[in-house]
Design a protein around this motif. Sequence first.
Motif, mmCIF file in Angstrom:
data_model
loop_
_atom_site.group_PDB
_atom_site.id
_atom_site.type_symbol
_atom_site.label_atom_id
_atom_site.label_comp_id
_atom_site.label_asym_id
_atom_site.label_seq_id
_atom_site.Cartn_x
_atom_site.Cartn_y
_atom_site.Cartn_z
ATOM 1 N N VAL A 140 6.303 0.369 -15.457
ATOM 2 C CA VAL A 140 6.812 -0.437 -14.354
ATOM 3 C C VAL A 140 5.973 -0.134 -13.119
ATOM 4 O O VAL A 140 5.613 1.000 -12.861
ATOM 5 N N GLY A 141 5.631 -1.153 -12.358
ATOM 6 C CA GLY A 141 4.920 -0.932 -11.114
ATOM 7 C C GLY A 141 3.434 -1.202 -11.161
ATOM 8 O O GLY A 141 2.746 -0.995 -10.176
ATOM 9 N N TYR A 142 2.916 -1.649 -12.283
ATOM 10 C CA TYR A 142 1.492 -1.961 -12.344
ATOM 11 C C TYR A 142 1.183 -3.326 -11.765
ATOM 12 O O TYR A 142 0.069 -3.598 -11.371
ATOM 13 N N LEU A 143 2.162 -4.201 -11.741
ATOM 14 C CA LEU A 143 1.947 -5.571 -11.304
ATOM 15 C C LEU A 143 3.117 -5.994 -10.445
ATOM 16 O O LEU A 143 4.266 -5.775 -10.791
ATOM 17 N N GLY A 144 2.808 -6.579 -9.298
ATOM 18 C CA GLY A 144 3.888 -6.980 -8.389
ATOM 19 C C GLY A 144 3.517 -8.191 -7.573
ATOM 20 O O GLY A 144 2.493 -8.843 -7.799
ATOM 21 N N LEU A 145 4.355 -8.497 -6.613
ATOM 22 C CA LEU A 145 4.149 -9.590 -5.674
ATOM 23 C C LEU A 145 3.242 -9.088 -4.571
ATOM 24 O O LEU A 145 3.512 -8.054 -3.969
ATOM 25 N N GLY A 146 2.162 -9.791 -4.306
ATOM 26 C CA GLY A 146 1.221 -9.349 -3.292
ATOM 27 C C GLY A 146 1.109 -10.341 -2.159
ATOM 28 O O GLY A 146 1.116 -11.546 -2.365
ATOM 29 N N THR A 147 1.026 -9.824 -0.944
ATOM 30 C CA THR A 147 0.819 -10.671 0.231
ATOM 31 C C THR A 147 -0.211 -10.017 1.123
ATOM 32 O O THR A 147 -0.486 -8.841 1.019
ATOM 33 N N ASP A 148 -0.751 -10.787 2.032
ATOM 34 C CA ASP A 148 -1.718 -10.284 2.997
ATOM 35 C C ASP A 148 -1.047 -10.324 4.361
ATOM 36 O O ASP A 148 -1.430 -11.092 5.235
#
Length: 174
Positions: free
Chosen positions: A162-170
Amino acid sequence: NLFLPPSVPPFTVPNCRLGPPGPNQFLGHVNANLRTTTGLTALGEFALRAMMKRGMIVDIDHMSDRGVNRTLAIATAVPNGGYPVMSGHTGVRARSTPPLNAENSRTTAQLARVACLGGMCGLGTDGVRAVDWSAQYARAYDVMRRAFAPGGQCPQNNPLGVGYLGLGTDTNSL
């Protein structure tokens, strides 16, 4: 320049004024592949190694494709399993789908290498429909999961955690 190691050539800070491009002028996102064949200058490699030595977070977003690959190679060479890096707001590169064919989207090989290093990717949302983002998430997760499968490219056979891929923003550290 007084604090640089002897192997790093002196440098000057680029001019940040707006206007027509010229030598030594920085206008934001640039294609560093045109500047160096390795993607990182000697100073860039020095800074990267210094950051890793101090345990700092290394985010590969806003690097050129060559810069990302060189950073991943340096991170992989760190003893005892490598150094985790992150790609905080990216997409999965697809050659036929603008804007995902740009070098600031991760290739599937880069995603797998980030996973093997214990790093993390955040899939960006800028201008993406929810259904397309969901498909990118599924694709990225599958690539990263397969890197950990028996016969995958990760040296250990641990499952993707868990935690390798998530929601990303700038959102600039919000």
